[in-house]
Design a protein around this motif. Structure first.
Motif, PDB file in Angstrom:
ATOM      1  N   VAL A  59       0.862  -1.181   0.000  1.00  0.00           N
ATOM      2  CA  VAL A  59       0.000   0.000   0.000  1.00  0.00           C
ATOM      3  C   VAL A  59       0.896   1.227   0.000  1.00  0.00           C
ATOM      4  N   MET A  60       0.607   2.164  -0.889  1.00  0.00           N
ATOM      5  CA  MET A  60       1.311   3.444  -0.923  1.00  0.00           C
ATOM      6  C   MET A  60       0.286   4.549  -0.731  1.00  0.00           C
ATOM      7  N   THR A  61       0.628   5.516   0.109  1.00  0.00           N
ATOM      8  CA  THR A  61      -0.239   6.670   0.304  1.00  0.00           C
ATOM      9  C   THR A  61       0.616   7.930   0.342  1.00  0.00           C
ATOM     10  N   TRP A  62       0.039   9.042  -0.103  1.00  0.00           N
ATOM     11  CA  TRP A  62       0.753  10.310  -0.116  1.00  0.00           C
ATOM     12  C   TRP A  62      -0.237  11.459  -0.100  1.00  0.00           C
ATOM     13  N   ARG A  63       0.263  12.643   0.236  1.00  0.00           N
ATOM     14  CA  ARG A  63      -0.563  13.844   0.302  1.00  0.00           C
ATOM     15  C   ARG A  63      -0.830  14.362  -1.104  1.00  0.00           C
ATOM     16  N   ASP A  64      -2.107  14.640  -1.380  1.00  0.00           N
ATOM     17  CA  ASP A  64      -2.522  15.233  -2.646  1.00  0.00           C
ATOM     18  C   ASP A  64      -3.639  16.222  -2.343  1.00  0.00           C
ATOM     19  N   PRO A  65      -3.345  17.530  -2.368  1.00  0.00           N
ATOM     20  CA  PRO A  65      -4.347  18.534  -2.009  1.00  0.00           C
ATOM     21  C   PRO A  65      -5.623  18.491  -2.854  1.00  0.00           C
ATOM     22  N   SER A  66      -5.568  17.889  -4.052  1.00  0.00           N
ATOM     23  CA  SER A  66      -6.759  17.855  -4.903  1.00  0.00           C
ATOM     24  C   SER A  66      -7.649  16.641  -4.638  1.00  0.00           C
ATOM     25  N   ALA A  67      -7.222  15.729  -3.771  1.00  0.00           N
ATOM     26  CA  ALA A  67      -7.980  14.504  -3.506  1.00  0.00           C
ATOM     27  C   ALA A  67      -8.870  14.663  -2.276  1.00  0.00           C
ATOM     28  N   VAL A  68      -9.849  13.784  -2.167  1.00  0.00           N
ATOM     29  CA  VAL A  68     -10.691  13.742  -0.977  1.00  0.00           C
ATOM     30  C   VAL A  68      -9.797  13.462   0.227  1.00  0.00           C
ATOM     31  N   GLY A  69      -9.904  14.268   1.251  1.00  0.00           N
ATOM     32  CA  GLY A  69      -9.066  14.106   2.434  1.00  0.00           C
ATOM     33  C   GLY A  69      -7.621  14.482   2.204  1.00  0.00           C
ATOM     34  N   GLU A  70      -7.334  15.048   1.040  1.00  0.00           N
ATOM     35  CA  GLU A  70      -5.980  15.460   0.644  1.00  0.00           C
ATOM     36  C   GLU A  70      -4.988  14.300   0.695  1.00  0.00           C
ATOM     37  N   GLN A  71      -5.472  13.097   0.348  1.00  0.00           N
ATOM     38  CA  GLN A  71      -4.619  11.914   0.406  1.00  0.00           C
ATOM     39  C   GLN A  71      -5.028  10.937  -0.684  1.00  0.00           C
ATOM     40  N   ARG A  72      -4.050  10.285  -1.293  1.00  0.00           N
ATOM     41  CA  ARG A  72      -4.292   9.248  -2.306  1.00  0.00           C
ATOM     42  C   ARG A  72      -3.749   7.916  -1.815  1.00  0.00           C
ATOM     43  N   ILE A  73      -4.306   6.824  -2.366  1.00  0.00           N
ATOM     44  CA  ILE A  73      -3.896   5.470  -1.996  1.00  0.00           C
ATOM     45  C   ILE A  73      -3.743   4.637  -3.263  1.00  0.00           C
ATOM     46  N   ARG A  74      -2.661   3.840  -3.320  1.00  0.00           N
ATOM     47  CA  ARG A  74      -2.475   2.823  -4.358  1.00  0.00           C
ATOM     48  C   ARG A  74      -2.254   1.488  -3.650  1.00  0.00           C
ATOM     49  N   THR A  75      -2.734   0.402  -4.251  1.00  0.00           N
ATOM     50  CA  THR A  75      -2.559  -0.915  -3.634  1.00  0.00           C
ATOM     51  C   THR A  75      -2.123  -1.946  -4.666  1.00  0.00           C
ATOM     52  N   LEU A  76      -1.394  -2.931  -4.192  1.00  0.00           N
ATOM     53  CA  LEU A  76      -1.047  -4.126  -4.968  1.00  0.00           C
ATOM     54  C   LEU A  76      -1.309  -5.324  -4.069  1.00  0.00           C
ATOM     55  N   GLY A  77      -1.950  -6.354  -4.604  1.00  0.00           N
ATOM     56  CA  GLY A  77      -2.151  -7.577  -3.842  1.00  0.00           C
ATOM     57  C   GLY A  77      -3.318  -7.559  -2.878  1.00  0.00           C
ATOM     58  N   GLU A  78      -4.112  -6.544  -2.926  1.00  0.00           N
ATOM     59  CA  GLU A  78      -5.330  -6.494  -2.115  1.00  0.00           C
ATOM     60  C   GLU A  78      -6.352  -5.632  -2.825  1.00  0.00           C
ATOM     61  N   ALA A  79      -7.565  -5.617  -2.323  1.00  0.00           N
ATOM     62  CA  ALA A  79      -8.644  -4.884  -2.986  1.00  0.00           C
ATOM     63  C   ALA A  79      -8.294  -3.399  -3.111  1.00  0.00           C
ATOM     64  N   PRO A  80      -8.632  -2.806  -4.252  1.00  0.00           N
ATOM     65  CA  PRO A  80      -8.405  -1.361  -4.400  1.00  0.00           C
ATOM     66  C   PRO A  80      -9.170  -0.592  -3.327  1.00  0.00           C
ATOM     67  N   LYS A  81      -8.591   0.527  -2.916  1.00  0.00           N
ATOM     68  CA  LYS A  81      -9.192   1.360  -1.880  1.00  0.00           C
ATOM     69  C   LYS A  81      -9.275   2.793  -2.369  1.00  0.00           C
ATOM     70  N   SER A  82     -10.235   3.502  -1.826  1.00  0.00           N
ATOM     71  CA  SER A  82     -10.323   4.940  -2.089  1.00  0.00           C
ATOM     72  C   SER A  82     -10.797   5.627  -0.811  1.00  0.00           C
TER      73      SER A  82
END
Length: 95
Positions: A59-82
């Motif tokens: 799981v990778m997460t980072w700050r993104d001011p344009s995203a909901v909650g100002e955070q994005r998530i990427r996943t490998l090997g498990e269900a996608p998350k948002s």
């Protein structure tokens, strides 16, 4: 701040991530000033290895001011998350 969490992955992930990020706990890596380009290149390597091996999860997460909650998530090997906004409370939705 970029954070990567690995679970049950091969040792080469650990070596690669430790070369670009700080391992603050077993399988947890952080980089406070990682640029978008570097983050994307790191993710490309992780995704390529995961496609070859198919073991564990990342799981990778980072700050993104344009995203909901100002955070994005990427996943490998498990269900996608948002991240979703539920009346001002941010929740993780499994897609």
């Amino acid at each position: 701040m970029t954070v990567v969490v690995t679970v049950n992955v091969e040792g080469r992930y650990r070596g690669f991530l430790a070369s670009t990020m700080l391992e603050i706990a077993p399988g947890v890596y952080t980089a406070p000033m990682m640029t978008t380009g570097i983050r994307d290149r790191v993710w490309d390597v992780l995704a390529r290895w995961h496609a070859e091996l198919g073991q564990g999860s990342i799981v990778m997460t980072w700050r993104d001011p344009s995203a909901v909650g100002e955070q994005r998530i990427r996943t490998l090997g498990e269900a996608p998350k948002s991240i979703v906004d539920a009346d001002g409370v941010y929740l993780v939705k499994y897609s």
